[in-house]
Design a protein around this motif. Structure first.
Motif, PDB file in Angstrom:
ATOM      1  N   VAL A 127       0.821  -1.215   0.000  1.00 41.47           N
ATOM      2  CA  VAL A 127       0.000   0.000   0.000  1.00 41.47           C
ATOM      3  C   VAL A 127       0.853   1.263   0.000  1.00 41.47           C
ATOM      4  CG1 VAL A 127      -1.618   1.363   1.386  1.00 41.47           C
ATOM      5  CG2 VAL A 127      -2.066  -1.043   0.974  1.00 41.47           C
ATOM      6  N   GLY A 128       1.861   1.323   0.839  1.00 41.41           N
ATOM      7  CA  GLY A 128       2.693   2.521   0.924  1.00 41.41           C
ATOM      8  C   GLY A 128       3.365   2.870  -0.390  1.00 41.41           C
ATOM      9  N   ARG A 129       3.738   1.866  -1.155  1.00 41.65           N
ATOM     10  CA  ARG A 129       4.394   2.112  -2.446  1.00 41.65           C
ATOM     11  C   ARG A 129       3.394   2.551  -3.511  1.00 41.65           C
ATOM     12  NH1 ARG A 129       6.735  -3.023  -1.244  1.00 41.65           N
ATOM     13  NH2 ARG A 129       5.539  -3.877  -2.961  1.00 41.65           N
ATOM     14  N   MET A 130       2.147   2.212  -3.346  1.00 43.27           N
ATOM     15  CA  MET A 130       1.141   2.547  -4.358  1.00 43.27           C
ATOM     16  C   MET A 130       0.538   3.932  -4.173  1.00 43.27           C
ATOM     17  SD  MET A 130      -0.900  -0.969  -5.055  1.00 43.27           S
ATOM     18  CE  MET A 130      -0.923  -1.734  -3.456  1.00 43.27           C
ATOM     19  N   LEU A 131       0.627   4.486  -2.975  1.00 38.07           N
ATOM     20  CA  LEU A 131       0.015   5.786  -2.704  1.00 38.07           C
ATOM     21  C   LEU A 131       0.961   6.927  -3.010  1.00 38.07           C
ATOM     22  CD1 LEU A 131      -1.710   5.210   0.764  1.00 38.07           C
ATOM     23  CD2 LEU A 131      -2.798   5.304  -1.473  1.00 38.07           C
ATOM     24  N   SER A 132       0.396   8.050  -3.403  1.00 36.41           N
ATOM     25  CA  SER A 132       1.199   9.261  -3.535  1.00 36.41           C
ATOM     26  C   SER A 132       1.575   9.719  -2.123  1.00 36.41           C
ATOM     27  CB  SER A 132       0.397  10.350  -4.258  1.00 36.41           C
ATOM     28  OG  SER A 132      -0.678  10.777  -3.446  1.00 36.41           O
ATOM     29  N   LEU A 160     -19.521  -4.615   9.815  1.00 39.04           N
ATOM     30  CA  LEU A 160     -18.594  -3.979   8.878  1.00 39.04           C
ATOM     31  C   LEU A 160     -17.806  -2.868   9.553  1.00 39.04           C
ATOM     32  CD1 LEU A 160     -21.110  -3.569   5.919  1.00 39.04           C
ATOM     33  CD2 LEU A 160     -19.493  -5.447   6.286  1.00 39.04           C
ATOM     34  N   PHE A 161     -16.637  -2.566   8.998  1.00 44.98           N
ATOM     35  CA  PHE A 161     -15.834  -1.447   9.471  1.00 44.98           C
ATOM     36  C   PHE A 161     -15.134  -0.818   8.272  1.00 44.98           C
ATOM     37  CE2 PHE A 161     -13.076  -5.119   9.561  1.00 44.98           C
ATOM     38  CZ  PHE A 161     -11.921  -4.653   8.957  1.00 44.98           C
ATOM     39  N   VAL A 162     -14.749   0.447   8.448  1.00 46.55           N
ATOM     40  CA  VAL A 162     -13.941   1.149   7.453  1.00 46.55           C
ATOM     41  C   VAL A 162     -12.688   1.645   8.160  1.00 46.55           C
ATOM     42  CG1 VAL A 162     -13.782   3.119   5.865  1.00 46.55           C
ATOM     43  CG2 VAL A 162     -15.951   1.881   6.110  1.00 46.55           C
ATOM     44  N   ILE A 163     -11.534   1.311   7.603  1.00 45.16           N
ATOM     45  CA  ILE A 163     -10.254   1.806   8.112  1.00 45.16           C
ATOM     46  C   ILE A 163      -9.762   2.883   7.159  1.00 45.16           C
ATOM     47  CG2 ILE A 163      -7.802   1.239   8.395  1.00 45.16           C
ATOM     48  CD1 ILE A 163      -8.644  -1.493   9.410  1.00 45.16           C
ATOM     49  N   ARG A 164      -9.266   3.976   7.730  1.00 43.09           N
ATOM     50  CA  ARG A 164      -8.626   5.052   6.962  1.00 43.09           C
ATOM     51  C   ARG A 164      -7.154   5.034   7.336  1.00 43.09           C
ATOM     52  NH1 ARG A 164      -6.925  10.479   7.011  1.00 43.09           N
ATOM     53  NH2 ARG A 164      -7.715  11.680   5.249  1.00 43.09           N
ATOM     54  N   ALA A 165      -6.284   4.970   6.360  1.00 45.80           N
ATOM     55  CA  ALA A 165      -4.844   4.929   6.621  1.00 45.80           C
ATOM     56  C   ALA A 165      -4.137   5.981   5.782  1.00 45.80           C
ATOM     57  CB  ALA A 165      -4.288   3.540   6.301  1.00 45.80           C
ATOM     58  N   GLU A 166      -3.171   6.630   6.408  1.00 47.32           N
ATOM     59  CA  GLU A 166      -2.339   7.613   5.721  1.00 47.32           C
ATOM     60  C   GLU A 166      -0.927   7.503   6.278  1.00 47.32           C
ATOM     61  OE1 GLU A 166      -3.623  11.640   6.616  1.00 47.32           O
ATOM     62  OE2 GLU A 166      -4.531  10.884   8.441  1.00 47.32           O
ATOM     63  N   ARG A 167       0.015   8.089   5.569  1.00 51.62           N
ATOM     64  CA  ARG A 167       1.406   8.017   5.992  1.00 51.62           C
ATOM     65  C   ARG A 167       1.614   8.741   7.316  1.00 51.62           C
ATOM     66  NH1 ARG A 167       4.039   6.040   1.904  1.00 51.62           N
ATOM     67  NH2 ARG A 167       3.177   6.362  -0.152  1.00 51.62           N
ATOM     68  N   ILE A 176       4.166  -0.743   8.158  1.00 55.88           N
ATOM     69  CA  ILE A 176       4.687  -0.188   6.901  1.00 55.88           C
ATOM     70  C   ILE A 176       4.664   1.341   6.906  1.00 55.88           C
ATOM     71  CG2 ILE A 176       4.123  -2.241   5.553  1.00 55.88           C
ATOM     72  CD1 ILE A 176       1.774  -0.486   4.354  1.00 55.88           C
ATOM     73  N   GLY A 177       4.562   1.931   8.101  1.00 54.01           N
ATOM     74  CA  GLY A 177       4.644   3.383   8.218  1.00 54.01           C
ATOM     75  C   GLY A 177       3.349   4.125   7.965  1.00 54.01           C
ATOM     76  N   MET A 178       2.229   3.434   8.136  1.00 54.72           N
ATOM     77  CA  MET A 178       0.932   4.076   7.931  1.00 54.72           C
ATOM     78  C   MET A 178       0.253   4.270   9.291  1.00 54.72           C
ATOM     79  SD  MET A 178       0.685   4.206   4.549  1.00 54.72           S
ATOM     80  CE  MET A 178      -1.029   4.437   4.144  1.00 54.72           C
ATOM     81  N   GLN A 179      -0.463   5.362   9.404  1.00 56.66           N
ATOM     82  CA  GLN A 179      -1.279   5.614  10.591  1.00 56.66           C
ATOM     83  C   GLN A 179      -2.707   5.231  10.205  1.00 56.66           C
ATOM     84  OE1 GLN A 179      -0.965   9.568  12.105  1.00 56.66           O
ATOM     85  NE2 GLN A 179      -2.788   9.385  13.351  1.00 56.66           N
ATOM     86  N   ALA A 180      -3.296   4.295  10.941  1.00 56.26           N
ATOM     87  CA  ALA A 180      -4.614   3.782  10.567  1.00 56.26           C
ATOM     88  C   ALA A 180      -5.575   3.853  11.748  1.00 56.26           C
ATOM     89  CB  ALA A 180      -4.488   2.339  10.081  1.00 56.26           C
TER      90      ALA A 180
END
Length: 94
Positions: free
Chosen positions: A22-27, A69-76, A52-56
């Motif tokens: 995921v980290g490699r695919m995101l801007s 169900l759940f939704v996770i939001r992840a960003e660097r 992998i260095g993401m905050q989720a």
């Protein structure tokens, strides 16, 4: 019943292969959203993203008939964005 376990014991056969990439695919400012069911183990998914260095975090929880169900939001994490393109072939997307 057998169809419900097609993704492996936790239904994460594909997810467990996707998350390390995921980290490699995101801007640098990209955000990753993941919709899952409780059996996918949201806490473990967030730990995997953290490795992998993401905050989720879980941003939503709902019940749809018999599924939780759940939704996770992840960003660097701050400071990880400068490495966004490192080792990414083709990079891109957000």
């Amino acid at each position: 019943i057998s169809a419900s376990w097609a993704g492996g014991p936790r239904g994460r056969l594909v997810l467990d292969r996707l998350l390390p990439c995921v980290g490699r695919m995101l801007s640098a400012r990209g955000v990753f959203y993941l919709l899952g069911v409780h059996e996918n183990d949201p806490e473990e998914l967030m730990r995997a993203l953290s490795r992998i260095g993401m905050q989720a975090r879980v941003v939503a929880r709902r019940r749809a008939q018999n599924e939780r169900l759940f939704v996770i939001r992840a960003e660097r994490l701050l400071g990880e964005a400068k490495h966004a393109g490192d080792g990414a072939a083709g990079g891109g997307g957000s």
